[in-house]
Motif scaffolding. Structure first.
Motif, PDB file in Angstrom:
ATOM      1  N   VAL A  40       0.844  -1.190   0.000  1.00 24.04           N
ATOM      2  CA  VAL A  40       0.000   0.000   0.000  1.00 24.04           C
ATOM      3  C   VAL A  40       0.886   1.249   0.000  1.00 24.04           C
ATOM      4  CG1 VAL A  40      -1.776   1.286   1.221  1.00 24.04           C
ATOM      5  CG2 VAL A  40      -1.813  -1.207   1.246  1.00 24.04           C
ATOM      6  N   PRO A  41       0.726   2.120  -0.986  1.00 22.17           N
ATOM      7  CA  PRO A  41       1.576   3.309  -1.041  1.00 22.17           C
ATOM      8  C   PRO A  41       1.087   4.423  -0.118  1.00 22.17           C
ATOM      9  CG  PRO A  41       0.088   3.293  -2.914  1.00 22.17           C
ATOM     10  CD  PRO A  41      -0.172   2.016  -2.150  1.00 22.17           C
ATOM     11  N   ASN A  42       2.045   5.144   0.463  1.00 20.96           N
ATOM     12  CA  ASN A  42       1.762   6.386   1.188  1.00 20.96           C
ATOM     13  C   ASN A  42       0.784   6.219   2.346  1.00 20.96           C
ATOM     14  OD1 ASN A  42       3.369   7.764  -0.760  1.00 20.96           O
ATOM     15  ND2 ASN A  42       1.592   7.807  -2.133  1.00 20.96           N
ATOM     16  N   ALA A  43       0.834   5.105   3.024  1.00 22.86           N
ATOM     17  CA  ALA A  43      -0.039   4.878   4.178  1.00 22.86           C
ATOM     18  C   ALA A  43       0.807   4.433   5.362  1.00 22.86           C
ATOM     19  CB  ALA A  43      -1.085   3.818   3.865  1.00 22.86           C
ATOM     20  N   VAL A  44       0.374   4.809   6.553  1.00 22.67           N
ATOM     21  CA  VAL A  44       0.987   4.289   7.776  1.00 22.67           C
ATOM     22  C   VAL A  44       0.445   2.880   7.984  1.00 22.67           C
ATOM     23  CG1 VAL A  44       1.171   4.540  10.274  1.00 22.67           C
ATOM     24  CG2 VAL A  44       1.206   6.563   8.810  1.00 22.67           C
ATOM     25  N   THR A  45       1.321   1.915   8.142  1.00 21.11           N
ATOM     26  CA  THR A  45       0.904   0.525   8.299  1.00 21.11           C
ATOM     27  C   THR A  45       1.210   0.031   9.703  1.00 21.11           C
ATOM     28  OG1 THR A  45       3.023  -0.265   7.411  1.00 21.11           O
ATOM     29  CG2 THR A  45       1.213   0.020   5.854  1.00 21.11           C
ATOM     30  N   ILE A  46       0.277  -0.779  10.233  1.00 20.33           N
ATOM     31  CA  ILE A  46       0.390  -1.309  11.597  1.00 20.33           C
ATOM     32  C   ILE A  46       0.117  -2.804  11.555  1.00 20.33           C
ATOM     33  CG2 ILE A  46      -0.446  -1.163  13.977  1.00 20.33           C
ATOM     34  CD1 ILE A  46      -1.514   1.633  13.325  1.00 20.33           C
ATOM     35  N   GLY A  47       0.929  -3.578  12.243  1.00 21.68           N
ATOM     36  CA  GLY A  47       0.721  -5.020  12.294  1.00 21.68           C
ATOM     37  C   GLY A  47       1.387  -5.613  13.521  1.00 21.68           C
ATOM     38  N   PHE A  48       1.301  -6.942  13.633  1.00 21.23           N
ATOM     39  CA  PHE A  48       1.841  -7.654  14.790  1.00 21.23           C
ATOM     40  C   PHE A  48       3.095  -8.425  14.412  1.00 21.23           C
ATOM     41  CE2 PHE A  48      -2.657  -7.094  15.683  1.00 21.23           C
ATOM     42  CZ  PHE A  48      -2.619  -6.591  16.985  1.00 21.23           C
ATOM     43  N   GLY A  49       4.109  -8.326  15.244  1.00 26.02           N
ATOM     44  CA  GLY A  49       5.349  -9.049  15.027  1.00 26.02           C
ATOM     45  C   GLY A  49       5.241 -10.473  15.534  1.00 26.02           C
ATOM     46  N   VAL A  50       5.197 -11.413  14.592  1.00 23.24           N
ATOM     47  CA  VAL A  50       5.093 -12.835  14.934  1.00 23.24           C
ATOM     48  C   VAL A  50       6.376 -13.527  14.483  1.00 23.24           C
ATOM     49  CG1 VAL A  50       3.776 -14.958  14.593  1.00 23.24           C
ATOM     50  CG2 VAL A  50       2.602 -12.741  14.601  1.00 23.24           C
ATOM     51  N   PRO A  51       7.017 -14.321  15.350  1.00 23.48           N
ATOM     52  CA  PRO A  51       8.254 -15.001  14.954  1.00 23.48           C
ATOM     53  C   PRO A  51       8.084 -15.802  13.665  1.00 23.48           C
ATOM     54  CG  PRO A  51       7.874 -15.256  17.312  1.00 23.48           C
ATOM     55  CD  PRO A  51       6.648 -14.610  16.752  1.00 23.48           C
ATOM     56  N   GLY A  52       9.015 -15.656  12.742  1.00 24.24           N
ATOM     57  CA  GLY A  52       8.987 -16.391  11.493  1.00 24.24           C
ATOM     58  C   GLY A  52       8.111 -15.771  10.419  1.00 24.24           C
ATOM     59  N   ARG A  53       7.556 -14.606  10.685  1.00 25.51           N
ATOM     60  CA  ARG A  53       6.686 -13.933   9.720  1.00 25.51           C
ATOM     61  C   ARG A  53       7.247 -12.557   9.415  1.00 25.51           C
ATOM     62  NH1 ARG A  53       1.495 -10.831  10.475  1.00 25.51           N
ATOM     63  NH2 ARG A  53       0.303 -11.037   8.553  1.00 25.51           N
ATOM     64  N   PRO A  54       7.266 -12.140   8.148  1.00 22.00           N
ATOM     65  CA  PRO A  54       7.772 -10.808   7.822  1.00 22.00           C
ATOM     66  C   PRO A  54       7.006  -9.720   8.563  1.00 22.00           C
ATOM     67  CG  PRO A  54       7.433 -12.109   5.837  1.00 22.00           C
ATOM     68  CD  PRO A  54       6.818 -12.893   6.961  1.00 22.00           C
ATOM     69  N   ALA A  55       7.703  -8.662   8.920  1.00 20.95           N
ATOM     70  CA  ALA A  55       7.080  -7.553   9.643  1.00 20.95           C
ATOM     71  C   ALA A  55       7.432  -6.244   8.948  1.00 20.95           C
ATOM     72  CB  ALA A  55       7.544  -7.545  11.101  1.00 20.95           C
ATOM     73  N   PRO A  56       6.788  -5.961   7.791  1.00 21.95           N
ATOM     74  CA  PRO A  56       7.160  -4.795   6.996  1.00 21.95           C
ATOM     75  C   PRO A  56       6.450  -3.505   7.397  1.00 21.95           C
ATOM     76  CG  PRO A  56       5.501  -6.038   5.845  1.00 21.95           C
ATOM     77  CD  PRO A  56       5.756  -6.776   7.138  1.00 21.95           C
ATOM     78  N   TRP A  57       5.771  -3.498   8.548  1.00 19.53           N
ATOM     79  CA  TRP A  57       4.930  -2.370   8.889  1.00 19.53           C
ATOM     80  C   TRP A  57       5.740  -1.204   9.451  1.00 19.53           C
ATOM     81  CZ3 TRP A  57       4.258  -7.249  11.132  1.00 19.53           C
ATOM     82  CH2 TRP A  57       3.381  -8.090  10.404  1.00 19.53           C
ATOM     83  N   ASP A  58       5.139  -0.035   9.408  1.00 19.72           N
ATOM     84  CA  ASP A  58       5.751   1.140  10.033  1.00 19.72           C
ATOM     85  C   ASP A  58       5.723   1.024  11.551  1.00 19.72           C
ATOM     86  OD1 ASP A  58       6.191   2.584   7.544  1.00 19.72           O
ATOM     87  OD2 ASP A  58       4.020   2.872   7.488  1.00 19.72           O
TER      88      ASP A  58
END
Length: 206
Positions: A40-58
């Motif tokens: 998603v371009p130009n958006a603040v991204t939020i997610g959960f850090g789970v071991p073994g899973r990518p965490a590309p969020w802001d």
């Protein structure tokens, strides 16, 4: 968005044409959702850090294994400064409330049963003979409301019929907010791991 190739194409179109300020990834198991959110371009991204899973969020929030899913889903809102109480309780419109009250008219105290769960994980469904046994025990103390969506109607109606006149099915007869009102009037809910369980927890129903 529907599943399958058509769903992927539709989601890609929505992503490309939409203007997003904030995107929240609530998924904890799938890698696909994190890839979509990262695109998603130009958006603040939020997610959960789970071991073994990518965490590309802001903003990457810690994932707590023993946290109730309802509390987990509210944490991103707190990051945005939205008080949980503002998002917690659904507003039940008059039509949904009245539909539930028509079903409950003339009935006494009742408990609710939800013998349903998504077809995606059929193992979440407790066997129907166990629900029948539980319903028979419950009927000795209260009436029994069997809840569900339109797709659950046959299963719920069969269970209500097997339990007799002190049981009634609301499956396919109430929308989700009507079911919320019904749950608020109940003594409690016994449920498989599915949406109504989380709804009851949000509403403070035992």
């Amino acid at each position: 968005v529907p599943m399958g190739p058509s769903g992927v194409l539709r989601l890609a179109r929505v992503w490309a044409l939409g203007r997003w300020d904030v995107v929240i990834d609530l998924e904890a198991g799938s890698r696909l959702s994190s890839a979509w959110v990262a695109a998603v371009p130009n958006a603040v991204t939020i997610g959960f850090g789970v071991p073994g899973r990518p965490a590309p969020w802001d903003i990457c929030l810690p994932f707590e294994e023993d946290e109730h899913v309802g509390a987990r889903f509210l944490r991103p809102l707190q990051v945005l400064g939205i008080p949980p109480a503002d998002a917690l309780l659904p507003r039940i419109p008059r039509d949904s409330r009245d539909a539930a009250e028509r079903i409950l008219k003339g009935r006494g105290a009742f408990v609710a049963l939800n013998p349903n769960a998504s077809d995606l994980i059929a193992e979440r469904r407790w066997p129907m003979d166990r629900w029948l046994e539980l319903g028979r025990r419950a009927i000795s103390r209260a009436q029994v409301a069997i809840i569900g969506g339109p797709e659950d109607r046959e299963r719920c109606d069969r269970l209500a019929e097997a339990l007799g006149e002190r049981a009634f099915s609301t499956a396919g007869r109430l929308d989700i907010l009507g079911t919320a009102h019904l749950l608020q009037q109940s003594r409690g809910l016994v449920s498989n791991d599915s949406g109504p369980m989380h709804l009851a927890d949000t509403l403070g129903v035992p």
